[in-house]
Design an enzyme around this catalytic site. Structure first.
Site, PDB file in Angstrom:
ATOM      1  N   GLU A 134      56.328  -0.202   1.578  1.00  0.00           N
ATOM      2  CA  GLU A 134      57.453  -0.549   2.445  1.00  0.00           C
ATOM      3  C   GLU A 134      58.044  -1.902   2.068  1.00  0.00           C
ATOM      4  O   GLU A 134      59.259  -2.103   2.141  1.00  0.00           O
ATOM      5  CB  GLU A 134      56.993  -0.550   3.903  1.00  0.00           C
ATOM      6  CG  GLU A 134      56.680   0.845   4.424  1.00  0.00           C
ATOM      7  CD  GLU A 134      56.090   0.834   5.813  1.00  0.00           C
ATOM      8  OE1 GLU A 134      56.664   1.490   6.707  1.00  0.00           O
ATOM      9  OE2 GLU A 134      55.057   0.166   6.028  1.00  0.00           O
ATOM     10  N   GLY A 163      52.115  -0.468   3.865  1.00  0.00           N
ATOM     11  CA  GLY A 163      52.998  -1.622   3.994  1.00  0.00           C
ATOM     12  C   GLY A 163      53.392  -2.214   2.661  1.00  0.00           C
ATOM     13  O   GLY A 163      54.466  -2.818   2.535  1.00  0.00           O
ATOM     14  N   ALA A 175      48.866  -2.785   4.628  1.00  0.00           N
ATOM     15  CA  ALA A 175      48.680  -3.785   5.678  1.00  0.00           C
ATOM     16  C   ALA A 175      47.182  -3.991   5.900  1.00  0.00           C
ATOM     17  O   ALA A 175      46.357  -3.144   5.545  1.00  0.00           O
ATOM     18  CB  ALA A 175      49.351  -3.329   6.966  1.00  0.00           C
ATOM     19  N   GLU A 181      49.481   6.261   5.846  1.00  0.00           N
ATOM     20  CA  GLU A 181      49.178   5.883   7.231  1.00  0.00           C
ATOM     21  C   GLU A 181      48.690   7.045   8.082  1.00  0.00           C
ATOM     22  O   GLU A 181      47.928   6.836   9.031  1.00  0.00           O
ATOM     23  CB  GLU A 181      50.423   5.262   7.884  1.00  0.00           C
ATOM     24  CG  GLU A 181      50.799   3.878   7.379  1.00  0.00           C
ATOM     25  CD  GLU A 181      51.738   3.894   6.181  1.00  0.00           C
ATOM     26  OE1 GLU A 181      52.317   2.846   5.888  1.00  0.00           O
ATOM     27  OE2 GLU A 181      51.867   4.974   5.551  1.00  0.00           O
TER      28      GLU A 181
END
Length: 285
Positions: A140, A137, A94, A160
């Site tokens: 994911e 992300g 992200a 993360e």
């Protein structure tokens, strides 16, 4: 909702796709952060396109991904989708710059990352073709796909914890179901990045060692798109149900979908073609 109601909903949606044989493909919308192409009839290829940011996922980028995939899912000419990035990065995570100053109140009241579940809810099969980094992300996002193929260069991880947070787009839940508690804990709590070979041993991906991962994804997508759409939709729904139901519930649900397929024209055509030793001509109805 009952098993029968779910089954009827599935087949109503799939039956509505029968119109596509007499229509032309819709014009493809252009997006700022993704490229959409048709490598072959019935296959939509969505390529993440923020190369300078290693395809880091900010709000605008993810909105484009979501919109492009929903458009392909609704396109009656598409039987399967592929999601890929660049050779260097599928998606490196992200966009930290976009989220670093968010407060708890802002993240909570705006339900931050709620729209990340859109891809998992698509009806048509999605293949992720991963090269390079798929981190945070990015991993994911790939984990939401139905089939995950990887190049030998793939690097996967949920780092993360190094940023003082945890995965927020499904990483803790999907990894635990996919590879078990211990390995999921290792990735989430250490932030360790694993290579393609280890990811394959753990059951996360299938590594493509001959040719390119996108070419292999197109082959798989072509195979899926050549089948009857109703049976494909039912097969995807049944497998996904295994992650939400007990074994007894899942077996009942599978049986109801199996029984429901006997109401389709494709079942009659498929079995007749087998008996007559000819190729089936699907009407997706």
């Amino acid at each position: 909702m009952s098993f029968v109601a779910l089954s009827r909903s599935t087949f109503r949606h799939a039956s509505s796709s029968t119109r596509f044989f007499s229509t032309t493909l819709r014009a493809q919308r252009e997006y700022a952060n993704v490229l959409v192409s048709r490598p072959s009839p019935g296959v939509a290829l969505i390529t993440l396109n923020r190369p300078k940011a290693l395809n880091a996922l900010n709000a605008a980028h993810f909105q484009d991904i979501s919109d492009a995939m929903k458009e392909a899912d609704e396109d009656v000419g598409v039987g399967a989708m592929i999601l890929t990035g660049s050779e260097r990065a599928f998606a490196a995570g992200a966009d930290i710059k976009e989220m670093k100053d968010k407060s708890f109140a802002e993240a909570y009241t705006t339900n931050f990352l709620a729209n990340w579940e859109v891809i998992a809810k698509l009806q048509k099969p999605v293949i992720a073709a991963v090269s390079g980094y798929a981190l945070g992300g990015g991993l994911e996002l790939a984990l939401q796909a139905d089939i995950l193929l990887a190049a030998p260069s793939a690097q996967l991880g949920q780092p993360e914890v190094n940023l003082g947070v945890i995965p927020g787009g499904g990483g803790t839940q999907r990894l635990a179901r996919l590879i078990g508690k211990s390995r999921a804990m290792e990735l989430v709590l250490t932030g360790r990045i694993i290579g393609a070979d280890e990811a394959e041993r753990w059951g996360i991906v299938r590594v493509v060692r001959e040719g390119t991962v996108v070419d292999e994804a197109v082959k798989v997508a072509n195979d899926i798109a050549s089948k009857g759409r109703v049976a494909v939709a039912a097969g995807k729904e049944a497998v996904n149900a295994a992650f939400e139901m007990s074994l007894a519930e899942g077996l009942r649900f599978e049986k109801r979908l199996f029984h429901a397929l006997f109401s389709t024209k494709d079942q009659k055509e498929g079995m007749a073609a087998f008996a007559e030793k000819r190729r089936a001509e699907w009407t997706h109805s």
